[in-house]
Design a protein around this motif. Structure first.
Motif, PDB file in Angstrom:
ATOM      1  N   ASP A 349       0.839  -1.209   0.000  1.00  0.00           N
ATOM      2  CA  ASP A 349       0.000   0.000   0.000  1.00  0.00           C
ATOM      3  C   ASP A 349       0.871   1.255   0.000  1.00  0.00           C
ATOM      4  OD1 ASP A 349      -2.567  -1.364   0.256  1.00  0.00           O
ATOM      5  OD2 ASP A 349      -1.800  -1.976   2.215  1.00  0.00           O
ATOM      6  N   ALA A 350       1.957   1.209   0.793  1.00  0.00           N
ATOM      7  CA  ALA A 350       2.805   2.409   0.906  1.00  0.00           C
ATOM      8  C   ALA A 350       4.267   2.008   0.823  1.00  0.00           C
ATOM      9  CB  ALA A 350       2.537   3.114   2.226  1.00  0.00           C
ATOM     10  N   PHE A 351       5.085   2.911   0.268  1.00  0.00           N
ATOM     11  CA  PHE A 351       6.512   2.643   0.094  1.00  0.00           C
ATOM     12  C   PHE A 351       7.305   3.567   1.004  1.00  0.00           C
ATOM     13  CE2 PHE A 351      10.623   3.215  -2.049  1.00  0.00           C
ATOM     14  CZ  PHE A 351      10.997   1.882  -2.147  1.00  0.00           C
ATOM     15  N   LEU A 352       8.145   2.970   1.838  1.00  0.00           N
ATOM     16  CA  LEU A 352       8.841   3.758   2.864  1.00  0.00           C
ATOM     17  C   LEU A 352      10.263   4.112   2.415  1.00  0.00           C
ATOM     18  CD1 LEU A 352       8.801   4.821   5.750  1.00  0.00           C
ATOM     19  CD2 LEU A 352       9.404   2.530   6.546  1.00  0.00           C
ATOM     20  N   MET A 353      10.611   5.399   2.487  1.00  0.00           N
ATOM     21  CA  MET A 353      11.945   5.832   2.056  1.00  0.00           C
ATOM     22  C   MET A 353      12.379   7.037   2.911  1.00  0.00           C
ATOM     23  SD  MET A 353      12.965   6.118  -1.882  1.00  0.00           S
ATOM     24  CE  MET A 353      14.613   6.409  -2.465  1.00  0.00           C
ATOM     25  N   PRO A 354      12.769   6.771   4.168  1.00  0.00           N
ATOM     26  CA  PRO A 354      13.090   7.898   5.058  1.00  0.00           C
ATOM     27  C   PRO A 354      14.563   8.296   4.973  1.00  0.00           C
ATOM     28  CG  PRO A 354      13.063   5.838   6.286  1.00  0.00           C
ATOM     29  CD  PRO A 354      12.889   5.473   4.854  1.00  0.00           C
ATOM     30  N   SER A 355      15.048   8.568   3.769  1.00  0.00           N
ATOM     31  CA  SER A 355      16.496   8.711   3.539  1.00  0.00           C
ATOM     32  C   SER A 355      17.133   9.840   4.344  1.00  0.00           C
ATOM     33  CB  SER A 355      16.751   8.985   2.068  1.00  0.00           C
ATOM     34  OG  SER A 355      16.200   7.976   1.277  1.00  0.00           O
ATOM     35  N   ARG A 356      18.363   9.595   4.729  1.00  0.00           N
ATOM     36  CA  ARG A 356      19.182  10.639   5.367  1.00  0.00           C
ATOM     37  C   ARG A 356      19.525  11.684   4.309  1.00  0.00           C
ATOM     38  NH1 ARG A 356      22.458  10.669  10.039  1.00  0.00           N
ATOM     39  NH2 ARG A 356      21.937   8.557  10.627  1.00  0.00           N
ATOM     40  N   PHE A 357      19.959  11.204   3.139  1.00  0.00           N
ATOM     41  CA  PHE A 357      20.104  12.075   1.962  1.00  0.00           C
ATOM     42  C   PHE A 357      19.683  11.261   0.739  1.00  0.00           C
ATOM     43  CE2 PHE A 357      24.157   9.849   2.141  1.00  0.00           C
ATOM     44  CZ  PHE A 357      24.450   9.583   0.819  1.00  0.00           C
ATOM     45  N   GLU A 358      19.278  11.927  -0.315  1.00  0.00           N
ATOM     46  CA  GLU A 358      18.831  11.194  -1.505  1.00  0.00           C
ATOM     47  C   GLU A 358      19.047  12.027  -2.762  1.00  0.00           C
ATOM     48  OE1 GLU A 358      18.525   8.170  -3.011  1.00  0.00           O
ATOM     49  OE2 GLU A 358      17.523   7.746  -1.102  1.00  0.00           O
ATOM     50  N   PRO A 359      20.083  11.704  -3.540  1.00  0.00           N
ATOM     51  CA  PRO A 359      20.355  12.497  -4.749  1.00  0.00           C
ATOM     52  C   PRO A 359      19.127  12.618  -5.656  1.00  0.00           C
ATOM     53  CG  PRO A 359      22.217  11.077  -4.256  1.00  0.00           C
ATOM     54  CD  PRO A 359      21.157  10.719  -3.268  1.00  0.00           C
ATOM     55  N   CYS A 360      18.469  11.512  -5.933  1.00  0.00           N
ATOM     56  CA  CYS A 360      17.175  11.592  -6.629  1.00  0.00           C
ATOM     57  C   CYS A 360      16.237  10.553  -6.037  1.00  0.00           C
ATOM     58  CB  CYS A 360      17.319  11.356  -8.141  1.00  0.00           C
ATOM     59  SG  CYS A 360      15.713  11.346  -8.938  1.00  0.00           S
ATOM     60  N   GLY A 361      16.629   9.281  -6.205  1.00  0.00           N
ATOM     61  CA  GLY A 361      15.739   8.198  -5.788  1.00  0.00           C
ATOM     62  C   GLY A 361      14.912   7.752  -6.976  1.00  0.00           C
ATOM     63  N   ILE A 362      15.062   6.483  -7.303  1.00  0.00           N
ATOM     64  CA  ILE A 362      14.284   5.919  -8.403  1.00  0.00           C
ATOM     65  C   ILE A 362      13.167   5.058  -7.826  1.00  0.00           C
ATOM     66  CG2 ILE A 362      14.478   4.152 -10.231  1.00  0.00           C
ATOM     67  CD1 ILE A 362      16.866   5.660 -11.238  1.00  0.00           C
ATOM     68  N   SER A 363      13.460   4.424  -6.684  1.00  0.00           N
ATOM     69  CA  SER A 363      12.475   3.479  -6.141  1.00  0.00           C
ATOM     70  C   SER A 363      11.133   4.135  -5.829  1.00  0.00           C
ATOM     71  CB  SER A 363      13.006   2.808  -4.877  1.00  0.00           C
ATOM     72  OG  SER A 363      14.320   3.087  -4.644  1.00  0.00           O
ATOM     73  N   GLN A 364      11.135   5.365  -5.328  1.00  0.00           N
ATOM     74  CA  GLN A 364       9.838   5.986  -5.004  1.00  0.00           C
ATOM     75  C   GLN A 364       9.030   6.220  -6.275  1.00  0.00           C
ATOM     76  OE1 GLN A 364      12.587   7.622  -5.234  1.00  0.00           O
ATOM     77  NE2 GLN A 364      12.303   9.717  -5.861  1.00  0.00           N
ATOM     78  N   MET A 365       9.741   6.470  -7.397  1.00  0.00           N
ATOM     79  CA  MET A 365       9.008   6.676  -8.661  1.00  0.00           C
ATOM     80  C   MET A 365       8.460   5.348  -9.169  1.00  0.00           C
ATOM     81  SD  MET A 365      11.061   9.610 -10.739  1.00  0.00           S
ATOM     82  CE  MET A 365      12.796   9.308 -10.436  1.00  0.00           C
ATOM     83  N   LEU A 366       9.257   4.274  -9.001  1.00  0.00           N
ATOM     84  CA  LEU A 366       8.760   2.948  -9.397  1.00  0.00           C
ATOM     85  C   LEU A 366       7.543   2.594  -8.548  1.00  0.00           C
ATOM     86  CD1 LEU A 366      12.106   0.922  -9.755  1.00  0.00           C
ATOM     87  CD2 LEU A 366      10.735   1.965 -11.556  1.00  0.00           C
ATOM     88  N   ALA A 367       7.637   2.886  -7.254  1.00  0.00           N
ATOM     89  CA  ALA A 367       6.525   2.581  -6.353  1.00  0.00           C
ATOM     90  C   ALA A 367       5.252   3.286  -6.837  1.00  0.00           C
ATOM     91  CB  ALA A 367       6.878   3.001  -4.930  1.00  0.00           C
ATOM     92  N   MET A 368       5.365   4.575  -7.141  1.00  0.00           N
ATOM     93  CA  MET A 368       4.169   5.323  -7.584  1.00  0.00           C
ATOM     94  C   MET A 368       3.627   4.762  -8.897  1.00  0.00           C
ATOM     95  SD  MET A 368       4.832   9.289  -6.540  1.00  0.00           S
ATOM     96  CE  MET A 368       6.591   9.498  -6.623  1.00  0.00           C
ATOM     97  N   ARG A 369       4.552   4.412  -9.778  1.00  0.00           N
ATOM     98  CA  ARG A 369       4.133   3.828 -11.065  1.00  0.00           C
ATOM     99  C   ARG A 369       3.266   2.584 -10.840  1.00  0.00           C
ATOM    100  NH1 ARG A 369       3.460   4.378 -16.348  1.00  0.00           N
ATOM    101  NH2 ARG A 369       4.295   2.761 -17.672  1.00  0.00           N
ATOM    102  N   TYR A 370       3.564   1.845  -9.749  1.00  0.00           N
ATOM    103  CA  TYR A 370       2.814   0.627  -9.451  1.00  0.00           C
ATOM    104  C   TYR A 370       1.739   0.869  -8.380  1.00  0.00           C
ATOM    105  CZ  TYR A 370       5.937  -2.270 -12.270  1.00  0.00           C
ATOM    106  OH  TYR A 370       6.625  -2.834 -13.324  1.00  0.00           O
ATOM    107  N   GLY A 371       1.410   2.121  -8.145  1.00  0.00           N
ATOM    108  CA  GLY A 371       0.277   2.426  -7.268  1.00  0.00           C
ATOM    109  C   GLY A 371       0.561   2.372  -5.781  1.00  0.00           C
ATOM    110  N   ALA A 372       1.827   2.401  -5.369  1.00  0.00           N
ATOM    111  CA  ALA A 372       2.146   2.429  -3.936  1.00  0.00           C
ATOM    112  C   ALA A 372       2.447   3.876  -3.533  1.00  0.00           C
ATOM    113  CB  ALA A 372       3.355   1.541  -3.653  1.00  0.00           C
ATOM    114  N   ILE A 373       1.926   4.277  -2.380  1.00  0.00           N
ATOM    115  CA  ILE A 373       2.044   5.683  -1.966  1.00  0.00           C
ATOM    116  C   ILE A 373       3.320   5.898  -1.153  1.00  0.00           C
ATOM    117  CG2 ILE A 373       0.904   7.530  -0.628  1.00  0.00           C
ATOM    118  CD1 ILE A 373      -0.448   6.539  -3.319  1.00  0.00           C
ATOM    119  N   PRO A 374       4.170   6.827  -1.564  1.00  0.00           N
ATOM    120  CA  PRO A 374       5.430   7.009  -0.851  1.00  0.00           C
ATOM    121  C   PRO A 374       5.292   7.713   0.511  1.00  0.00           C
ATOM    122  CG  PRO A 374       5.373   8.335  -2.872  1.00  0.00           C
ATOM    123  CD  PRO A 374       4.055   7.654  -2.768  1.00  0.00           C
TER     124      PRO A 374
END
Ligand SMILES: Nc1ncnc2c1ncn2[C@@H]1O[C@H](COP(=O)(O)OP(=O)(O)O[C@H]2O[C@H](CO)[C@@H](O)[C@H](O)[C@H]2O)[C@@H](O)[C@H]1O
Length: 474
Positions: A349-374
């Motif tokens: 249902d939701a994708f967790l990404m509590p990064s300390r730092f994140e240059p961009c992040g691809i996983s959160q975009m993949l998650a949204m593409r598959y309907g998971a809320i970041p």
């Protein structure tokens, strides 16, 4: 334009993290736009399992007192020519690690520069991360080859100056304390993978001791947000997931959740709030914050958590231990596995990404593409890709928090948990997330402009390029 990508990873055949995604996807799109883009990367020992490689090399070269062979093949499922730098030092089964890592990749960079001078001469060499940091230094004496250097991860900076001087050729005018710093100084243009991170790295908090240099070169530094491969990662057609779905048939997605629960040993419960992570288990990704928050969150809710990742032994052990205590509610899979990753993205249902730092992040975009809320920390590219969800105005895409504090993460997860109870609103949010266009065609515009600028042409798109992009980014 003729462009040579030099990198340690390229998806789908050698991917550890997001750099592999970028190098595997951007050249494909640039070729569709009419450019001659090729890739050179090391010939790892595991590659013959993944791609057909001729037995005869196309070229032999010399660098750092060693001979190497270059083999030519094609990146699978694309028309991108792929050159493999062959030497026994790369015959191991893993991309990174080992005592000779610094020597090995500096040798690769040197070999790639020789290749570009003597076999296939590009107008632009696009370098990725410290492994390729010396190439801009060497190319600074070759005015007909320009260099672009992309920072994917500033935390890894490669061998220091002293070691570089011992193992390879450092011209008298070379500056920079390590391979990453050298690349930043000498590249004609530099970019990192989101506008927010491009600003953050000029500060001591995010600059990894290079903030001074990064402020100094800010005139030639850009922030270009990453894209994702929307053809490969398409829930409507993905054969690796249990049930295909689209924003219009979002109700079908529920089956993926049940299947994921079955396959990962979680209790089968459609109504439980299922959170997931697909990540390298390293400090950057905020795993310590998760460990500090998790038990309290589980005590308050009926939520479940699935983590797919590998990385630092410390985090692996901690997560393994906690999952043993919460059977049926936490599933930890210490693996790197593409198929499972897609089943996670499509089932949670939701994708967790509590990064300390994140240059961009691809996983959160993949998650949204598959309907998971970041659920993300507001840092770097997460700021640029996940606007906060405002239920009143039905805007935004995810749940965000600011400070790197367990309490802030906890509150944010609770907000998401509460939001999940309003099924109608949650589904609308999912549809909105799935309908975003994160395609590489969008981001390729900025790359093309940067390439034109670096070879002294007007940084504009041609009509033909614009037309193709307009068709793809509707
Ligand atoms: N165990 C596992 N099994 C299967 N797949 C897994 C996996 N662990 C991670 N992945 C995959 O690896 C990729 C991770 O990419 P990210 O960009 O999110 O982070 P990473 O820190 O690796 O990349 C760095 O480079 C990229 C590219 O520029 C930046 O976006 C990012 O901020 C920067 O830290 C995703 O495709 C994810 O699905």
């Amino acid at each position: 334009m003729r462009i040579l990508f030099v990198a340690a990873e390229a998806s789908p055949i050698a991917k550890v993290g997001g750099m592999g995604d970028v190098v595997g996807a951007l050249p494909k799109v640039l070729r569709k736009l009419g450019h001659d883009v090729r890739i050179i990367m090391p010939y790892y020992g595991f590659l013959p399992d993944k791609v057909d490689i001729p037995t005869e090399p196309v070229w032999w070269g010399d660098a750092m007192f060693q001979k190497f062979a270059v083999y030519e093949t094609v990146l699978p499922e694309t028309d991108v020519p792929l050159y493999l730098f062959g030497h026994p030092c790369f015959s191991g089964r893993s991309v990174y690690g080992g005592d000779d890592e610094y020597w090995r990749f500096t040798f690769f960079a040197n070999g790639a520069a020789e290749f570009a001078w003597n076999y296939w001469k590009p107008q632009i060499i696009h370098c990725h991360d410290w492994h390729t940091g010396m190439i801009p230094v060497w190319m600074s004496d070759s005015p007909d080859v320009s260099t672009v250097f992309t920072i994917h991860n500033l935390a890894y900076q490669g061998p220091g100056r002293e070691m570089l001087e011992q193992i390879t050729w450092c011209p008298w005018h070379m500056q920079g304390d390590n391979a990453m710093a050298a690349g930043l100084q000498f590249a004609n243009l530099v970019n990192t993978v989101s506008p927010t991170y491009a600003e953050q790295i000029k500060t001591p908090e995010y600059g990894e001791n290079l903030h001074g240099l990064l402020s100094w070169i800010s005139g030639k530094t850009r922030g270009i947000i990453n894209g994702i491969d929307t053809e490969k990662y398409n829930p409507a057609t993905d054969r690796l997931i249990a049930q295909n779905f689209t924003p219009k048939t979002i109700e079908k997605r529920r089956l993926n959740k049940v299947r994921l629960q079955e396959e990962s040993g979680l209790e089968i419960n459609r109504n439980a709030f299922l959170i997931g992570m697909v990540t390298r288990l390293v400090e950057q990704k905020g795993i310590d914050l998760v460990l500090q928050t998790l038990e309290r969150f589980l005590a308050y809710t009926d939520a479940q958590l699935i983590i797919l990742g590998t990385g630092d032994r410390f985090y692996e052990t901690q997560l393994w231990e906690i999952s043993a205590r919460y059977r049926g509610r936490i599933s930890v899979q210490l693996l790197h596995n593409e198929t499972i990753s897609r089943r996670v993205y499509s089932g949670i249902d939701a994708f967790l990404m509590p990064s300390r730092f994140e240059p961009c992040g691809i996983s959160q975009m993949l998650a949204m593409r598959y309907g998971a809320i970041p659920i993300v920390r507001k840092t770097g590219g997460l700021v640029d890709t996940v606007p906060f969800f405002d239920p009143a105005n039905e805007q935004g895409l995810g749940y965000c928090f600011d400070r790197y504090e367990p309490l802030d993460l906890y509150t944010c997860m609770i907000r998401a948990y509460e939001g999940f109870r309003f099924k109608g609103a949650w589904e609308k949010l999912q549809v909105r997330a799935m309908s975003q266009n994160f395609s590489w065609y969008r981001s390729s515009v900025e790359y093309i402009k940067m390439y034109r600028e670096v070879i002294g042409e007007a940084p504009e798109l041609t009509d033909k390029e614009q037309k193709i992009i307009d068709q793809k980014v509707k």
